[in-house]
Design an enzyme around this catalytic site. Sequence first.
Site, short mmCIF file in Angstrom:
data_model
loop_
_atom_site.label_atom_id
_atom_site.label_comp_id
_atom_site.label_asym_id
_atom_site.label_seq_id
_atom_site.Cartn_x
_atom_site.Cartn_y
_atom_site.Cartn_z
N CYS A 154 103.66 -1.44 3.73
CA CYS A 154 104.26 -1.59 5.07
C CYS A 154 104.84 -0.29 5.60
CB CYS A 154 105.33 -2.68 5.05
SG CYS A 154 106.67 -2.36 3.89
N GLU A 170 112.10 -8.36 7.14
CA GLU A 170 111.46 -7.10 6.77
C GLU A 170 110.02 -7.17 7.26
OE1 GLU A 170 112.78 -4.47 5.55
OE2 GLU A 170 114.77 -5.27 5.14
#
Length: 468
Positions: free
Chosen positions: A243, A209
């Site tokens: 993010c 990720e």
Amino acid sequence: NPYAGLVSHLRASWLSGKTRPLEYRVAQLEALGRFLDDKKQQILEATASDLGKVPFEAELSEIFLSKNELYETLKNLSRWMKDEQVDRTLATRMDSAFIRKEPYGVVLIIAPWNYPIHLFLVPLIGAIAAGNCVIVKPSEMSKKTERIVAEGLPSYLDKDCFAVVTGGVPETTRLLENKFDYIFFTGTPPVGRIVMTAAAKHLTPVTLELGGKNPCYVSDTCDVTNVARRVAWGRFFNAGQTCIAPDYLLCTVEMQEKLIPALREAITDFYGPNPRESPDFGRIAGDKQFRRVQRLLGSGRVAIGGQTDEAERYIAPTVLADVQPSDPIMQEEIFGPILPIVVITSTDEAIDFINSRERPLALYAFSSDDKVVNQVLERTSSGGFCGNDTLMHMSMPSLPFGGIGNSGLGKYHGKFTFDTFSHHRGCLKRGMGWEPLNAPRYPPYSQQKFGVIRATSKVTRKNDCTLL
């Protein structure tokens, strides 16, 4: 290796079958819920101290969304674990064919600092649900939160099956030398490559990720006030250290002139005339991060904000206008409360700009015309997509969350986390009798035998038939 004994101990526990029963998995998951309840206040205080997180945002992102994932898993786990029956051919009609969801074994979860509870807990929920033993490596950058995880979590979970390892780069490097059955990493692309290289030595599967620069296209046909509020919230939540935050805006020069006053009004509504004094605006996590983000303020022209205070690690909610694609701020993920605006002339140019760069973790498009939103969706590629809002797609356990290309590989959330940590084992169980039915596959071969095999094993399309 200092961690070889720990990994071996957990592997022995996994091989004993201890983690496989539904009742065991549920008990460990419920213990995670108690951990969140009991440590809630400590978590809020630790994230405030480590990262300057405001209590509302910390409770929402670290605790509430984690609990949603936990309850989604507890509600559905018995169904997810069941064997999945599959279609059979005529030749296997009397047999049992199914997919069994099995745990990988001993898995490693490496978490980042920006959401230090949520981003270790959500993968952990799925890893436990799938029946694995787990080593958790929290980020060393969020010291007080790391201590809560290292000292508190083991007293809630089975120590024979779950462990927490602390430390920095040297410790993580040694940890990665061990053979794991799955590695789940959240962080930056450069470190992701290091993790993937270490995993490759043992042919260990990974989920990465990562991050990147998430584009946000705003068309000329939209409700400017609503766009400004939704973009400002997504960009400045957690002081921009998310993010999937919108990393930059793409719009025409006419829309830029409308957006700047609307963004200024939204920022004032959210944080008051002086965001530095607002209890609802966070701070940058760490001096190194502060200096990196501060340097990016030199791109374009400051249209809103721009104030900084290194002692407080404060950077005001900032909007930069007339940013050029070659400016420093467009060369790296910002990860701070700065929103650059890049001027384009059309939707086509925006799409071309997006497609000329690395594929992002998230992509946003705003327009009152659904055809424009669909055009951006259909002609681009990204980990996730959200039309006419920001961040909200990641709050849904029913949607997969993950990157593509430079923004990562693999997916999780809800059942997708359970599936990520499960080996889908294809199984066929046949009876010992009816041996004459197997005769066509045995030598000596003939065209007649092949015809029988084709007739009994062929996968056909609709309205297709086979003549014997």
